[in-house]
Structure formats: C-alpha cells, structure tokens
Design a protein around this motif. Structure first.
Motif, PDB file in Angstrom:
ATOM      1  N   TYR A 139       0.847  -1.197   0.000  1.00  0.00           N
ATOM      2  CA  TYR A 139       0.000   0.000   0.000  1.00  0.00           C
ATOM      3  C   TYR A 139       0.886   1.253   0.000  1.00  0.00           C
ATOM      4  O   TYR A 139       1.718   1.447   0.872  1.00  0.00           O
ATOM      5  CB  TYR A 139      -0.895  -0.016   1.243  1.00  0.00           C
ATOM      6  CG  TYR A 139      -1.742   1.227   1.431  1.00  0.00           C
ATOM      7  CD1 TYR A 139      -2.853   1.462   0.626  1.00  0.00           C
ATOM      8  CD2 TYR A 139      -1.431   2.155   2.419  1.00  0.00           C
ATOM      9  CE1 TYR A 139      -3.636   2.591   0.799  1.00  0.00           C
ATOM     10  CE2 TYR A 139      -2.210   3.292   2.606  1.00  0.00           C
ATOM     11  CZ  TYR A 139      -3.309   3.511   1.790  1.00  0.00           C
ATOM     12  OH  TYR A 139      -4.079   4.632   1.976  1.00  0.00           O
ATOM     13  N   HIS A 140       0.740   2.059  -1.017  1.00  0.00           N
ATOM     14  CA  HIS A 140       1.483   3.306  -1.190  1.00  0.00           C
ATOM     15  C   HIS A 140       3.002   3.098  -1.230  1.00  0.00           C
ATOM     16  O   HIS A 140       3.764   4.000  -0.893  1.00  0.00           O
ATOM     17  CB  HIS A 140       1.108   4.331  -0.107  1.00  0.00           C
ATOM     18  CG  HIS A 140      -0.148   5.077  -0.454  1.00  0.00           C
ATOM     19  ND1 HIS A 140      -0.413   6.339  -0.009  1.00  0.00           N
ATOM     20  CD2 HIS A 140      -1.210   4.722  -1.221  1.00  0.00           C
ATOM     21  CE1 HIS A 140      -1.597   6.739  -0.473  1.00  0.00           C
ATOM     22  NE2 HIS A 140      -2.093   5.769  -1.217  1.00  0.00           N
ATOM     23  N   ALA A 141       3.454   1.925  -1.661  1.00  0.00           N
ATOM     24  CA  ALA A 141       4.891   1.695  -1.893  1.00  0.00           C
ATOM     25  C   ALA A 141       5.216   2.239  -3.281  1.00  0.00           C
ATOM     26  O   ALA A 141       4.876   1.626  -4.295  1.00  0.00           O
ATOM     27  CB  ALA A 141       5.214   0.206  -1.807  1.00  0.00           C
ATOM     28  N   GLN A 142       5.849   3.407  -3.323  1.00  0.00           N
ATOM     29  CA  GLN A 142       6.053   4.090  -4.610  1.00  0.00           C
ATOM     30  C   GLN A 142       6.887   3.272  -5.610  1.00  0.00           C
ATOM     31  O   GLN A 142       6.646   3.347  -6.815  1.00  0.00           O
ATOM     32  CB  GLN A 142       6.688   5.472  -4.378  1.00  0.00           C
ATOM     33  CG  GLN A 142       5.896   6.382  -3.438  1.00  0.00           C
ATOM     34  CD  GLN A 142       4.477   6.632  -3.891  1.00  0.00           C
ATOM     35  OE1 GLN A 142       4.145   6.483  -5.062  1.00  0.00           O
ATOM     36  NE2 GLN A 142       3.596   6.993  -2.952  1.00  0.00           N
ATOM     37  N   PRO A 143       7.871   2.480  -5.178  1.00  0.00           N
ATOM     38  CA  PRO A 143       8.659   1.709  -6.163  1.00  0.00           C
ATOM     39  C   PRO A 143       8.032   0.375  -6.555  1.00  0.00           C
ATOM     40  O   PRO A 143       8.670  -0.417  -7.237  1.00  0.00           O
ATOM     41  CB  PRO A 143       9.999   1.469  -5.434  1.00  0.00           C
ATOM     42  CG  PRO A 143       9.935   2.216  -4.144  1.00  0.00           C
ATOM     43  CD  PRO A 143       8.499   2.420  -3.837  1.00  0.00           C
ATOM     44  N   ASP A 144       6.797   0.107  -6.123  1.00  0.00           N
ATOM     45  CA  ASP A 144       6.147  -1.183  -6.388  1.00  0.00           C
ATOM     46  C   ASP A 144       6.161  -1.490  -7.891  1.00  0.00           C
ATOM     47  O   ASP A 144       5.860  -0.638  -8.720  1.00  0.00           O
ATOM     48  CB  ASP A 144       4.703  -1.145  -5.869  1.00  0.00           C
ATOM     49  CG  ASP A 144       4.020  -2.498  -5.978  1.00  0.00           C
ATOM     50  OD1 ASP A 144       4.733  -3.508  -6.088  1.00  0.00           O
ATOM     51  OD2 ASP A 144       2.775  -2.532  -5.960  1.00  0.00           O
ATOM     52  N   CYS A 145       6.529  -2.733  -8.212  1.00  0.00           N
ATOM     53  CA  CYS A 145       6.590  -3.147  -9.619  1.00  0.00           C
ATOM     54  C   CYS A 145       6.706  -4.663  -9.681  1.00  0.00           C
ATOM     55  O   CYS A 145       6.845  -5.330  -8.659  1.00  0.00           O
ATOM     56  CB  CYS A 145       7.767  -2.486 -10.342  1.00  0.00           C
ATOM     57  SG  CYS A 145       9.375  -2.865  -9.598  1.00  0.00           S
ATOM     58  N   CYS A 146       6.690  -5.180 -10.889  1.00  0.00           N
ATOM     59  CA  CYS A 146       6.824  -6.622 -11.103  1.00  0.00           C
ATOM     60  C   CYS A 146       7.455  -6.832 -12.478  1.00  0.00           C
ATOM     61  O   CYS A 146       7.706  -5.860 -13.207  1.00  0.00           O
ATOM     62  CB  CYS A 146       5.454  -7.295 -10.999  1.00  0.00           C
ATOM     63  SG  CYS A 146       4.378  -6.959 -12.417  1.00  0.00           S
TER      64      CYS A 146
END
Length: 746
Positions: free
Chosen positions: A173-180
């Motif tokens: 939640y609201h992790a700005q660098p989140d990706c896959c």
C-alpha cells in the motif's frame, strides 16, 4: 467504552505508519481517525478501555522499522463521538513539505521469501520491494514523494501492482517503487566493450565472477566493482583501479560466512544483519587476508538488494565489493559513465534501466556498546534526520574538506548529507553543490544562515561565502576543533559547558597555525584552548602527510636522537635547521605518522591515516608507559620528546615492535587523561567529549574512556554521526545556532 486522544511525536511520516495503525486498530476492533501533524500524527479512538490500553502498548513494540517514536501523549474521556469506522484523514500539514524521506533499506524477509518462491509472480525478480523495504532516497527527484516524482515514473504500474498499491490491507500500500516483471525495470549484461550479451543477465554475471573476472554492478546508490575473494584477482583489481593498499570491503552471503573470517559478537551480528546493512568493521580471526586489508579489521556487509541475493545464488560465499570510482572522484551512478570510464577496469557490466537520482555510498561503522560507531554515515541512514534540541533555525553548515558533508536544520531536526568524499576536485564539488540543492528542495529549507570552517582555502568555505553573499544571509566561520567538540555535544544532546578532547590530523587554528591534538573547554558559543601537544615541524608541508619519514626525522631531531638511517635525511635536516617550508603542526595524526615511520611500520603512505591504522594493527598486549611531561601555560603542551627518546632507545635495543606500539598509545591515553585533569582543575568542568579522526583508533577508544571514568569524568563519545571530519558540519551548525540565539555580531 472510552475515547482516547493520542498524539505521537517523532519520525512517523513516510514510513508506513498510518497503514500500520490501520491494521492494529482493526486487530483491537477500535474506531476513529488518524492524521498527520507538524510533529507526528494525531488520532482519536473509541472502544473498550482494555482494548485501547492494549493498542497503546503495542504501538512502540510493533511499529515499522523506520519509525522513531519519541513521545506518546494520551488523554482519555468518557464523552463519546460515536465514530462509525476508522479513517485516515488528510490534515492541513500534509499540504506542506513536512514528510520525512526514508533511506534505502535492505530487502525484507517477506520479499526475500517471494523472490525464492517459484509460485510467486515476482519469483527471481531483482526489483521486488514493498512498503517495508527497497529504494527510497536514491530514486526521489522531488516531493511530494509519489511515483511521478521518482525514477519509477518511467514504469507505469500494471493492473495487479496498481491494485496492491491502493489496498490498505496489502503491504505494498502506497509503496512508490512497487513493480513486477510485467511493468518494472529490467537488468541486462554488457561485455567489457559495452556490447549487450544475450541470455539471462544475472546468470551471465555469475559466470563471469566464477571465471575470475571483475564486473561492475549497478546497486542502489551507485556502481560497485565486484570479483571473487582471491588474492590474484584482488591484485588485478588493485592494479586496474590504482588502489594499491587501501582496504577492500567484502560482501558475504550471510552472517555464518562472515563468522568464518572474523570475530562477530552478538551486537555486531545484530547491526550486520539489520535492515540498514552497513559495512561493519570486524576483527579478523587470524592475521591474514592482507590482500583485502592490511590491518586487523575487515569491512564486511551482507546482501541488501534482491539482485545481490540472486547474484550469490547457492554457490558463491563472498565477493570483494568496492565502490566504482576513479582518483578520488564520486562513486559512478550512470550506465553510460560506467561503461565509458570503467573500460579496462571491468570485464563486464551488470546494469539496469532504473535511474539512480542520488549517489549514496555504503555506510561504514564499528560497533561500540551495541551501537554503530560511524566512519561513514550514508546508505541506510541518510536522509533520516538527527533530532537535536536547540537546532530550530534553518541553517546550512558546509563542513570541512576531507570527508565532506553538509547539514541543514529545521524544527529541531538536522538533515546530514550522505558521504560526499574529499572536496579536492571539480567532480566532487559539483556533486556536493547539487546535493545541497536537492536537500533544500526535499525538505523545504531556505537557510537563514550559513556556517563553514575557518580555513580560507577549503572549497566548502568558499562555497559558503559565495552563497552567503548570493542569498544575503550571515556567514559564521567556526574553528575546526570547536566544530568537532560541538558535534559530539549535539550528538549526545549536551547543552552546558564541556571539556573537548579533540584529536585529528589537521585543522586551521585561530592563530593561523595547524592544530590537531587539542584539549578545549567551552560550549556551542565559544571555547578556550587549554592544552595541546608540542608542535611538530613538517618538512615539505603537505608532502610530510604522505612521505611520513619526513615527520619521523623531525621528531627524532627535536628529541636529540639519530635520524641518519632515513632517506633524504641530510636535505630534510637542512630544511629543519633553516625553517624552510616546515610549517608547525600540533596534529595528533602527525605524531602517529612519525611514530609509525620511526618504528619502520610504514615510511610512505598511499592513503590518509595509513600510518596510524598500521600502528594500531601492530600493537600487542603491553601495559608499559613512556614519560608523560608537560610545559608552557597557554596552552599547556604535552612534551612528546621524552616519549620519542625512550621509544627510539627501546627500538634500537631490539624490543618487540608490538610492545612499542602499545606503549606509545598507552602514553597518549595517559597524556589525554592528564590534559582533561588540567582542564578540570582550571574550569571545574567534569564532562568530556571525544571527537576527531584519531578516535577511529579502537585501541584508544577501548581504553581512554575507561581511564577518564576512573578519574571521575563523565565521558561522551559519538553515536549518531562520525567522529572524523564528516561529523564537523553538525558542530558548525550548532555553533552558528548559538550565534543566532546569542544575537552576537557575525
């Protein structure tokens, strides 16, 4: 049923604190709201008294790793507002630039588990992260801190990542660098000529490493040069990088691997395996591994990014890992500059397409009393502020020249920069200037005052003078050793007068001479120089700092000892007799240099402080002392000549060098203790702060504080900033704050 109004002060913004509170509130079945304030967060909760008390007790115990809770204030009331649910409210302060930026932190256990889970959609994905881990500081361009203002703006989220990002129940939640793998950055591998190679990039890099090749690896805050821990490969790396003797750091796959090489205490293991992952200086189990480090310590860190873990795989135990830079320039952080400038040094390049916005070297520390004792405070710690009561004004402190850093203050928080390097070239100066502007922008600080070292030729002092004029703000020039004293005071939250035992190599004195072995007394507003050491003429000036046999000749000549065995002794003796190009210094570092050369441990150095480092490493167990004598009155001077005479005599008689090294340092410990006693007798002050680069000597740091305590002193050492010149900017800031508060003329 009761209502509780709760205010939590500290670092609780930008660290996943409100989602944490949301989950904890649900666990206890409470209702109400939370919102940010200028000093932390404010919330109101309603529910059974027992549940609310349980919630309050759990907050500091279970808070996110990066949160720092300084105070919890609670008011209870029986008057209910009958909240229907729990909400996160937008507060008026959120419109201002008040959010603290998290440092980059190592991959968390949850992400590491997913990285290794074949059924997970992020299996073996080198950029896996969540709210609790990953890049932060090094990818931020500007605030407010959201994805559009980070390096991740080039990578729009896929639907799955976007769903996680907006789900408060999800740890992303609201992790700005989140990706896959579907929407995030990619890794690739280039050969030594910069040509991209086919195949899986990380596996290709592993093959290169196993084959004995040197590769450049793009990390969080810059490039590393990596290779197998092998003496011949290390020699090749030293030759290519022109780093003849300075220690290399090792990255070990885990703590058990580190324990094969070094003694690792429980406290050291805690720091080594913690989420900040600094390089920890650990004592070798046996004298050896000189191709890595010629002293008794090895700098060891553990993997801190998913890419590192993938690189080690199941079959690599340790890698030499050193910053990729050239000739004292900053660490490289851009793909094209690495390929261009490391050609001929690196045999290959493991790179990726996520830009690094801010350079940030690895942090480096010893562990003292269970806490970090910094040689370098950088990745994992910066830009988290240091809480310093009394630093209310918005001040820019510009630091020194070696181990440059700067500080900016705001509302009792001091934001110290990451490691910048030595301000001796244009590249480092440009990085220094750009980082000051970056910090000003991130933390919304417009300085009302600038502070700098008194030395007129430091690049940092010139920068401060230029900006003072450009911004039309006052400039405070702070004497180097006074800044050291103030730094240790601020580090320990001290406000009254103290005795400052300040030992380093060089600092510009108020009388225009070079100081360095000082005992001061005073506070943030000013100081008195009580004691020093006998001045040492330095033949050739700065040249004597590298060709330390010159200092040995000077010490021996002044002590009435023979010195003809040293090279160029006739020329240097003539220089000393004529006083030609022989500036005098009271630097403790120079005394160490001269002693190291007299004992033939080292006569010419290849990096700063090498003589002192090797002298410490050569010391054995010996309780002997040389004579401790003083003369003069303003300041009282420690006369090192009787010590040098006796040490030289014992060497000529064939005494063990290890014993002579120990006796030399024992004598300095005794001299330092006597200096403080002289200062106490004159001033009545009983608190002593220890600061300066000489207190990176762990032999002295294990013994001097105890010796002072036996004499009834209250002793304070550095805890949150480095004792070397990197910590000076904090002291400058506090001295400037005192000028502002006292409304003195600047």
């Amino acid at each position: 049923m009761i209502r509780a109004h709760i205010e939590i002060q500290g670092i609780v913004q930008g660290v996943g604190f409100r989602p944490f509170i949301h989950k904890l509130v649900k666990t206890y079945g409470l209702r109400g709201y939370i919102k940010n304030t200028s000093s932390g967060v404010e919330m109101e909760l309603e529910g059974p008294e027992e549940e609310i008390n349980g919630f309050i007790a759990d907050v500091p115990e279970k808070a996110p790793k990066l949160a720092l809770i300084e105070e919890i204030k609670t008011e209870f009331s029986g008057e209910l507002r009958n909240f229907e649910d729990f909400r996160i409210l937008k507060s008026r302060t959120e419109e201002f630039r008040n959010t603290l930026i998290s440092p980059d932190i190592c991959i968390c256990d949850d992400c590491l588990r997913e990285l290794r889970d074949k059924t997970d959609r992020r299996y073996r994905y080198p950029f896996i992260n969540c709210t609790n881990c990953g890049p932060r500081f090094t990818i931020i361009k500007d605030i407010p801190y959201d994805r559009a203002k980070t390096s991740m703006s080039d990578f729009p989220m896929c639907p799955d990542c976007d769903r996680e990002y907006h789900d408060i129940e999800d740890r992303r939640y609201h992790a700005q660098p989140d990706c896959c793998p579907e929407c995030g950055p990619k890794v690739f591998f280039l050969d030594g000529e910069g040509n991209e190679l086919p195949g899986e990039a990380i596996e290709t890099a592993r093959e290169y490493l196993k084959a004995g090749k040197i590769i450049a690896i793009k990390g969080l805050g810059g490039m590393h040069l990596a290779c197998r821990c092998d003496e011949n490969i290390a020699k090749t790396l030293r030759h290519r990088k022109q780093r003849d003797e300075k220690p290399f750091a090792l990255m070990c796959r885990d703590a058990e691997c580190a324990k094969k090489l070094c003694h690792v205490s429980e406290e050291e293991e805690k720091i080594l395996t913690g989420f900040r992952r600094p390089i920890v200086l650990l004592r070798k189990k046996e004298r050896g591994l000189e191709f890595l480090s010629e002293n008794e310590y090895l700098g060891i860190m553990l993997p801190y990014t998913p890419l590192h873990y993938l690189l080690f795989g199941d079959d690599i135990d340790m890698l030499i890992m050193t910053s990729a830079n050239l000739s004292d320039t900053p660490i490289m952080y851009k793909n094209h500059e690495a390929v261009q400038n490391l050609r001929g040094i690196a045999d290959g390049f493991l790179l990726h397409n996520r830009d690094i916005q801010t350079r940030c070297d690895d942090s480096l520390c010893w562990v003292r009393n269970g806490k970090e004792y910094f040689a370098r405070r950088s990745r994992g710690y910066v830009p988290f502020p240091i809480k310093v009561e009394g630093s209310e004004s918005r001040i820019l402190a510009c630091g020194a020249e070696q181990k440059a850093s700067f500080c900016l203050s705001k509302e009792n928080y001091v934001f110290q920069s990451q490691h910048i390097g030595d301000l001796k070239n244009v590249e480092t100066l440009e990085n220094y200037e750009s980082q000051i502007e970056h910090f000003k922008r991130l933390f919304d600080i417009k300085p009302v005052c600038a502070a700098c070292d008194m030395h007129p030729d430091y690049m940092s002092s010139r920068y401060a003078a230029e900006k003072s004029e450009e911004w039309n703000i006052p400039l405070v020039k702070v004497q180097h050793h006074h800044a050291h004293m103030c730094s240790c005071m601020a580090d320990n939250g001290l406000k009254g007068k103290v005795i400052g035992l300040i030992w380093d190599g060089t600092g510009y004195g108020t009388d225009g001479t070079v100081w360095g072995g000082e005992c001061l007394a005073g506070d943030y507003a000013g100081f008195e120089r009580i004691c020093s050491i006998r001045e040492i003429p330095l033949p050739g000036g700065d040249k004597a700092a590298k060709e330390i046999y010159r200092t040995a000749i000077s010490l021996l000549r002044d002590s009435g000892c023979s010195f003809e065995e040293f090279e160029n002794s006739e020329i240097i003796e003539k220089m000393l007799s004529a006083g030609f190009n022989c500036p005098k210094s009271s630097g403790m570092g120079r005394l160490f240099d001269g002693a190291a050369a007299i004992l033939r441990i080292k006569t010419q150095t290849s990096y700063e402080g090498q003589g002192a480092v090797l002298l410490e490493a050569a010391a054995g167990e010996d309780e002997g002392l040389y004579p401790v004598e003083f003369y003069n009155s303003a300041p009282v001077r420690f006369d090192w000549r009787p010590m040098i005479r006796q040490m030289y005599k014992e060497k000529q008689e064939g005494a063990e060098i290890s014993a002579l090294c120990a006796r030399f340092m024992n004598t300095l410990i005794k001299a330092g203790t006597e200096m403080c006693k002289i200062a106490r007798e004159k001033t009545g002050i009983n608190s002593v702060v220890l600061s300066g680069g000489s207190f990176q000597n762990m032999y002295i740091m294990e013994r001097l504080p105890k010796a002072l305590e036996r004499e009834g002193f209250e002793v304070f050492c550095h805890r949150r900033v480095a004792c070397n010149d990197e910590g000076i900017s904090l002291g400058q800031l506090m001295a400037a704050q005192a000028v502002i508060l006292n409304k003195k003329e600047i």
